[in-house]
Design an enzyme around this catalytic site. Structure first.
Site, PDB file in Angstrom:
ATOM      1  CG  HIS A  84      -0.054   0.085   2.504  1.00  0.00           C
ATOM      2  ND1 HIS A  84       0.477   1.080   3.032  1.00  0.00           N
ATOM      3  CD2 HIS A  84       0.108  -0.786   3.374  1.00  0.00           C
ATOM      4  CE1 HIS A  84       1.013   0.914   4.109  1.00  0.00           C
ATOM      5  NE2 HIS A  84       0.912  -0.325   4.492  1.00  0.00           N
ATOM      6  CD  GLU A 187       2.255  -5.525   8.119  1.00  0.00           C
ATOM      7  OE1 GLU A 187       2.579  -6.780   8.172  1.00  0.00           O
ATOM      8  OE2 GLU A 187       2.999  -4.608   7.508  1.00  0.00           O
TER       9      GLU A 187
END
Length: 318
Positions: A84, A187
């Protein structure tokens, strides 16, 4: 009646096709935007009369040939691993310093006018994703195979990154941008509020075009406020994600928009060299999967990773 026996995959990286997979490539100097996603210019055994076609078209022909001609239980896929763009949590970590971030600030929802729980992209992060969009636009004109499936972590910053990267591209009609939210593609879990996802109803309201995978729960079932997922557990989780993808997705070229830690675990799972990605970075890798009988071995439970929480914020770096 035959009973399906449990299995998992053993993954390896096929070297010789991307610069990022080669040991002598410096990941600090590598620039995927300027280096054609890292595709090495070379000839392939499948070139034949197609030697005048673009490098990407010849590479696609080679990989599809490898996958089609592989023995039973073996698959080949090209995984476009995208991190990202810069999020507000990245800004906060830089502002307060990693030590203070890990033990104090990351446990909060935000501070000093910044909100980082399930962080949004910053303007810089949006720009990084738009740069990826322009790269895809250029490479599509050069014959790069568009992804057959678009997977994304269900966190806000990854969906925003995938949208800015792929929406509006001239894609084949049979390969539209229809992202699928995968719970395991996240994550490292726990403690940091930036890594706690929003509810399923919120995601569906804000990103109605994202298909959340079957069984996607309303609340976040994985995030714990007092336990940070150890590296071994994260690798196991991403191996499970890959097992799911390789078992059920027959596509050969796939996009996975995720996070630095998750991508690091994917690279570790496929026996790829460690390769640091800057925010907004994208690297494709050619992975080989071999079907192995038996359940994947789960690592033993380990203590929470990272420092214990601080009662007050440590001093900011000079």
């Amino acid at each position: 009646m035959d009973v399906e026996r449990p299995f998992h995959f053993r993954y390896t990286t096929v070297k010789g096709y991307f610069l990022q997979s080669e040991d002598d490539t410096d990941d600090k100097e590598f620039d995927f935007l300027k280096q054609n996603f890292g595709l090495i210019e070379r000839s392939y055994e499948t070139d034949g009369d197609a030697a005048e076609e673009t490098q990407w078209k010849r590479f696609e022909k080679l990989v599809r040939h490898m996958d089609e001609k592989s023995e039973d239980g073996v698959q080949y896929k090209v995984l476009f691993l995208g991190r990202h763009g810069q999020g507000w949590h990245n800004v906060a970590e830089t502002k307060y310093g990693t030590e203070a971030w890990d033990c104090y600030w990351s446990l909060l929802e935000g501070a000093d006018g910044i909100t980082w729980s399930d962080a949004n992209l910053t303007a810089i992060g949006q720009g990084q994703a738009k740069d990826v969009h322009e790269l895809w636009k250029t490479q599509l004109s050069r014959g790069i195979p568009s992804p057959e499936t678009y997977y994304t972590s269900p966190l806000t910053r990854t969906i925003e990154t995938a949208d800015l990267s792929f929406k509006g591209l001239e894609l084949p009609e049979d390969r539209p941008y229809e992202p699928i939210g995968k719970e395991l593609l996240r994550e490292a879990l726990g403690v940091h509020t930036c890594d706690r996802r929003s509810t399923a109803s919120h995601i569906r309201k804000v990103f109605p075009h994202v298909e959340l995978e079957p069984g996607f729960s309303e609340p976040d079932p994985l995030w714990e406020a007092d336990y940070r997922e150890p590296r071994s557990a994260r690798k196991y989780r991403l191996e499970q994600l890959l097992d799911d993808v390789f078992e059920h997705d027959r596509g050969v070229f796939l996009s996975l928009t995720s996070h630095s830690g998750a991508i690091g675990s994917i690279l570790e799972a496929i026996e790829h060299r460690a390769f640091a990605l800057q925010t907004g970075g994208v690297i494709p890798v050619l992975a080989k999967a071999e079907k192995i009988a038996g359940e994947r071995e789960e690592p033993p439970h380990e203590p929470s990773e990272g420092p214990p929480p601080c009662d007050s914020p440590p001093a900011a770096p000079n």
